[in-house]
Design an enzyme around this catalytic site. Sequence first.
Site, PDB file in Angstrom:
ATOM      1  N   HIS A 173      41.050 -20.697 -68.785  1.00  0.00           N
ATOM      2  CA  HIS A 173      42.354 -20.936 -69.048  1.00  0.00           C
ATOM      3  C   HIS A 173      43.101 -19.592 -69.787  1.00  0.00           C
ATOM      4  O   HIS A 173      44.324 -19.520 -69.710  1.00  0.00           O
ATOM      5  CB  HIS A 173      42.342 -22.118 -70.111  1.00  0.00           C
ATOM      6  CG  HIS A 173      43.594 -23.082 -70.091  1.00  0.00           C
ATOM      7  ND1 HIS A 173      44.975 -22.448 -69.813  1.00  0.00           N
ATOM      8  CD2 HIS A 173      43.755 -24.051 -70.269  1.00  0.00           C
ATOM      9  CE1 HIS A 173      45.747 -23.487 -69.925  1.00  0.00           C
ATOM     10  NE2 HIS A 173      45.115 -24.394 -70.091  1.00  0.00           N
ATOM     11  N   SER A 292      66.114 -34.971 -65.054  1.00  0.00           N
ATOM     12  CA  SER A 292      65.085 -34.659 -64.068  1.00  0.00           C
ATOM     13  C   SER A 292      63.914 -35.326 -63.771  1.00  0.00           C
ATOM     14  O   SER A 292      63.819 -36.413 -64.364  1.00  0.00           O
ATOM     15  CB  SER A 292      64.623 -33.308 -64.533  1.00  0.00           C
ATOM     16  OG  SER A 292      63.533 -33.365 -65.592  1.00  0.00           O
ATOM     17  N   THR A 293      63.568 -35.146 -62.418  1.00  0.00           N
ATOM     18  CA  THR A 293      62.542 -36.021 -62.029  1.00  0.00           C
ATOM     19  C   THR A 293      61.175 -35.841 -62.873  1.00  0.00           C
ATOM     20  O   THR A 293      60.273 -36.714 -63.407  1.00  0.00           O
ATOM     21  CB  THR A 293      61.884 -35.682 -60.676  1.00  0.00           C
ATOM     22  OG1 THR A 293      61.541 -33.985 -60.676  1.00  0.00           O
ATOM     23  CG2 THR A 293      62.877 -35.758 -59.627  1.00  0.00           C
ATOM     24  N   ASP A 418      47.113 -25.221 -46.570  1.00  0.00           N
ATOM     25  CA  ASP A 418      46.395 -25.549 -45.430  1.00  0.00           C
ATOM     26  C   ASP A 418      45.632 -24.119 -45.126  1.00  0.00           C
ATOM     27  O   ASP A 418      46.162 -22.995 -44.929  1.00  0.00           O
ATOM     28  CB  ASP A 418      47.561 -25.716 -44.176  1.00  0.00           C
ATOM     29  CG  ASP A 418      47.006 -25.887 -42.689  1.00  0.00           C
ATOM     30  OD1 ASP A 418      45.749 -25.790 -42.706  1.00  0.00           O
ATOM     31  OD2 ASP A 418      47.805 -26.229 -41.832  1.00  0.00           O
TER      32      ASP A 418
END
Length: 472
Positions: A173, A292-293, A418
């Site tokens: 961290h 907001s989301t 990917d």
Amino acid sequence: MDMVFYNQRNRMEILEVTQVTPTFNSPKSTTEFRLPLTFSDIIWFKFPPVERLFFYQFDELTPACFNSVILPKLKRSLSLALVHYLPLAGNLKWPPNEPKPIILYTPNDGVSLTVAHSDADFNILSSDGVYDAAELHPLKPDLVISDVSASAIALQVTLFPNKGFCIGITAHHAVLDGQTTTMFIKSWAYICKQGNDENSPLPPELTPVFDRSVLKGPDGLDMLYLNQWLASSWSDSDTSKKSLKIMTSAGGGGAASDLVRATFEITREDFKKLRERVLSKLSDSAKEVHLSTFVLSFAYVATCMMKARRDGDRKVAFAFTADCRPRLNPPVSQNYFGNCNRPKIEVAKARDFLDENGFVFAVQKTSGMVKALTERWVLEGMEKMLSYCFDVLKEASESKLQIISVAGSPRFGVYGIDFGWGKPQKVVIVSIDKSGAISMAESRDGSGGVEIGLALNKHEMNNFSWLFPRYV
């Protein structure tokens, strides 16, 4: 109706533990690389690492194909990616003549890569269903940490025969935040998929910026934080005051053996309903809330968690980490390597979430926290921030307070990573079971929803699962 909980024996075989070193195109490139920790890194100096898993479905994947095609490509591309991310091939060190730790890469340093084989059920572990949190632990690598040295990252690739494979990354961290971790994984995947050689540069959006001078804070803040860590009860070591050993947990997440995991989704249609519900409850003067989301997701999940626990007497700490890169003046590049964030914490009473207006209260609370994320806030009151975090953690360790924090972000775009064999079937943050956090990611199908990961005890998960779809 009770949920079905899956419990399985995860039989794991370690096939190989190796060190992957950067592949340079010239011997002259193999020089020492030093990177000092900033005040924004030292905030997280002894916090537990962040552990992520990426599940890739590959039906009929045989050990022969894995060992001859997939694993060599992953190793080769990792070696090339580390050339661009040298600090990750190094270690956190604290030289005797240095006032604070540094990230140090020296020639022949590398990243520990564990290769494993698992007979666990890939379909269950990569699903949204409920299963024991401990089932994921064999899939994550551990950092090598002592008083005098700590690895920056560790990696593991696990084969599930005839099902797919899993890539696990554990990140220190104090070395890198979620933005940097995700950028590194994307860089590794980019090189693996493109088949690039050592002479190929990364695209600009994946090229890290190591310039520490762009991150400016109050003078002496780094040493203030470091001394607070060394003087704190979270920093005991038998052998050295300058120990690099870290905390084993933070936030009172509970024992993983008692926890189960599940994933939930808030769809775009759900967000529309939640916004309408909040606005219908507020007066015109109160409708300046930030909807907001993120605000709606955090508020909604926290409200359901409070109702699932049904204990109105305790205190609750709302906490999330705000990316400071765009909020500094001048703004810092999104490609900045390291930590460039700040915790935002506010405390409330659990009972405020339990009545019929609990969700609206949670929205107003979270909205106020987000709206406060101004340029001035980024550096305001920084001197007292870490000691306040310690006070909150102490109350949580004494079961006087529950912490609900957020790991990950829908903005990271993890479901687009990917390596050449398709997008992930599932991405999970294992370490939420040590911190009481929830995880957030974008919906895998790209529909604009948000995926929520939870680790709760079985009773609370059962209650949460009943509440979640009905409370929208």
